[in-house]
Design an enzyme around this catalytic site. Structure first.
Site, PDB file in Angstrom:
ATOM      1  N   TYR A 187       0.820  -1.212   0.000  1.00 28.36           N
ATOM      2  CA  TYR A 187       0.000   0.000   0.000  1.00 28.36           C
ATOM      3  C   TYR A 187       0.854   1.262   0.000  1.00 28.36           C
ATOM      4  O   TYR A 187       0.379   2.336  -0.371  1.00 28.36           O
ATOM      5  CB  TYR A 187      -0.909   0.043   1.232  1.00 28.36           C
ATOM      6  N   ASP A 199     -11.672 -10.126   5.000  1.00 24.59           N
ATOM      7  CA  ASP A 199     -12.982 -10.235   4.342  1.00 24.59           C
ATOM      8  C   ASP A 199     -13.504 -11.677   4.353  1.00 24.59           C
ATOM      9  O   ASP A 199     -14.715 -11.897   4.410  1.00 24.59           O
ATOM     10  CB  ASP A 199     -12.928  -9.714   2.897  1.00 24.59           C
ATOM     11  N   ASP A 207      -1.812 -18.438   0.641  1.00 19.67           N
ATOM     12  CA  ASP A 207      -2.861 -19.058  -0.184  1.00 19.67           C
ATOM     13  C   ASP A 207      -3.461 -20.261   0.540  1.00 19.67           C
ATOM     14  O   ASP A 207      -4.673 -20.438   0.601  1.00 19.67           O
ATOM     15  CB  ASP A 207      -2.333 -19.423  -1.586  1.00 19.67           C
ATOM     16  N   LYS A 237       4.453 -15.539   2.021  1.00 18.00           N
ATOM     17  CA  LYS A 237       4.462 -16.079   0.658  1.00 18.00           C
ATOM     18  C   LYS A 237       5.918 -16.257   0.238  1.00 18.00           C
ATOM     19  O   LYS A 237       6.356 -15.767  -0.809  1.00 18.00           O
ATOM     20  CB  LYS A 237       3.685 -15.118  -0.275  1.00 18.00           C
ATOM     21  N   ASP A 261      -5.779  -7.602   4.559  1.00 20.27           N
ATOM     22  CA  ASP A 261      -7.007  -7.028   3.999  1.00 20.27           C
ATOM     23  C   ASP A 261      -7.875  -8.141   3.414  1.00 20.27           C
ATOM     24  O   ASP A 261      -9.076  -8.220   3.693  1.00 20.27           O
ATOM     25  CB  ASP A 261      -6.643  -6.012   2.917  1.00 20.27           C
TER      26      ASP A 261
HETATM   27  C1  IPM Z   1     -10.077  -2.088   4.738  1.00 18.25           C
HETATM   28  C2  IPM Z   1     -10.369  -1.466   3.408  1.00 18.25           C
HETATM   29  C3  IPM Z   1      -9.258  -0.500   3.041  1.00 18.25           C
HETATM   30  C4  IPM Z   1      -7.956  -1.278   3.015  1.00 18.25           C
HETATM   31  C5  IPM Z   1      -9.480   0.262   1.728  1.00 18.25           C
HETATM   32  C6  IPM Z   1     -10.719   1.121   1.805  1.00 18.25           C
HETATM   33  C7  IPM Z   1      -8.290   1.087   1.345  1.00 18.25           C
HETATM   34  O1  IPM Z   1     -10.556  -2.450   2.445  1.00 18.25           O
HETATM   35  O2  IPM Z   1      -9.857  -1.347   5.713  1.00 18.25           O
HETATM   36  O3  IPM Z   1     -10.113  -3.321   4.829  1.00 18.25           O
HETATM   37  O4  IPM Z   1      -7.657  -1.999   2.045  1.00 18.25           O
HETATM   38  O5  IPM Z   1      -7.200  -1.166   3.965  1.00 18.25           O
HETATM   39 MG    MG Z   2     -10.694  -4.403   3.227  1.00 21.19          MG
END
Ligand code: IPM
Ligand code: MG
Length: 363
Positions: free
Chosen positions: A134, A242, A214, A183, A238
């Site tokens: 990032y 999710d 992975d 990785k 990140d």
């Molecule tokens: C998160 C989000 C952010 C990230 C985005 C909005 C930049 O997806 O906080 O998980 O990738 O950090």
């Molecule tokens: Mg995110």
């Protein structure tokens, strides 16, 4: 972090865009109520970030917002769609992102996995938040083959070492297993395994388990209960977090804390702006509320935190669901405001039950 002895806190609310303002507003109402019940005071200042900040001051992360946050006890953040958030995280060096993934008992049927795979799930993702791909050098350019773009996954050993120590500390306070996402078969110059193992000598009792990221993603959906703490760099963390949303039934349930070395933090849901439902008053506020619970715990306001957690458990056990949780026939669809009203009522109920006046929490 400011001393909590006077039990008076200043927070900066940054609602942002999309459903951000709706979920932040909901969480602040809850915070004010719990403050009144637990006897501390909250001052709330409002700051701008992202598109609203750009429109007003020509910058995604205006200096005025940074100044407002200076010396505060925490930032409660909604969501933004474009710029601002990464700059804010970097500005305050919020390197340690804690993302607890917990299964609420009454929501096991909402998981993408069978109930026996997720019942009792309680894992913690520790994500490095201010370095890696990032923040590495990036750009677009042209060579003889044509246009190209690049982002660089760069990590200083010291950046890995400091997040490793945070994760080891967490694992020590939990069940003592730290799984390290890496990785190294493709990215050997980022030796997470070796660096974390070296730090682990200071944390007796913690088992460090390196795992290719992975494979880790697959293990999270095959057998999530096997995990305790998962340590990951910025991008991998990140993505893995999710997956956590799928495990617990909705990403709308998950909150996170992003802390710097002083314990100062930004508290936000894991979800984004959700433009498809923005402005309709139907967003799930529990992600942001969960983040606020982490803030209260960071302040040492454990009782206030517990009060919110149990109010939430009772409201969900009664079958109330926001739309993201796809309510079924025996459940009750509620909007953001109604859910907040139910939670507020349960906050007070708990006070009685603690005093032994009311033993049955359901009305
Ligand atoms: C998160 C989000 C952010 C990230 C985005 C909005 C930049 O997806 O906080 O998980 O990738 O950090
Ligand atoms: Mg995110």
């Amino acid at each position: 972090m400011k001393s909590s002895r006077n039990r008076s806190y200043r927070i900066v609310a940054i609602p942002g865009e999309g459903i951000g303002p709706e979920v932040v507003q909901a969480a602040l109402i809850m915070l004010q109520k719990v403050a009144a019940l637990e006897g501390f005071t909250l001052q709330i200042d409002y700051g701008l970030l992202g598109a609203p900040a750009l429109a007003q001051s020509g910058s995604y992360f205006p200096p005025a917002t940074a100044q407002l946050c200076d010396g505060a006890d925490g930032i409660v953040f909604g969501a933004v769609s474009q710029g601002g958030l990464l700059e804010l995280r970097k500005h305050f060096d919020l390197f340690c992102n804690l993302r607890p993934i917990r299964m609420v008992d009454s929501l096991v049927a909402k998981s993408s996995l069978r109930p026996e795979k997720v019942r009792g799930l309680d894992l913690l993702i520790v994500r490095e938040l201010v370095s890696g791909i990032y923040f590495g050098s990036s750009g677009r350019a042209t060579d003889e083959q044509g246009d190209y773009g690049y982002h660089t996954m760069r990590y200083g050993d010291r950046e890995i070492q400091r997040i490793a120590r945070s994760a080891l500390q967490q694992a020590q306070q939990r069940r003592g297993l730290l799984t390290v996402a890496h990785k190294e078969n493709a990215l050997p110059h980022l030796p997470w395994t070796r660096l974390v193992q070296a730090e682990a000598t200071d944390f007796p009792g913690v088992v460090v388990e390196p795992m290719l990221v992975d494979n880790l993603a697959m293990q999270m959906v095959i057998n999530p209960l096997r995990f305790d703490v998962i340590l990951a760099g910025n991008l991998f963390g990140d993505i893995l977090s999710d997956i956590g949303g799928g495990l617990v039934g909705s990403i709308g349930l998950l909150g996170s804390a992003s802390l710097n070395a002083d314990g100062f933090g930004l508290y936000e849901a894991i979800h984004g702006t959700a433009p498809d439902i923005a402005g309709r008053g139907i967003a799930n506020p529990l992600g942001t509320l969960g983040a606020c619970v982490l803030m209260l715990q960071q302040w040492g306001e454990e009782q206030a935190a517990q009060r919110i957690v149990s109010a939430q458990a009772r409201v969900l056990a009664q079958g109330y669901r926001t739309a993201d949780l796809s309510p079924q026939a025996n459940e009750i669809l509620v909007n953001t405001q109604t859910l907040v009203d139910l939670l507020l009522a349960e906050l007070t109920t708990e006070q009685y039950s603690e005093l032994g006046v009311l033993h049955e929490s359901r009305k």
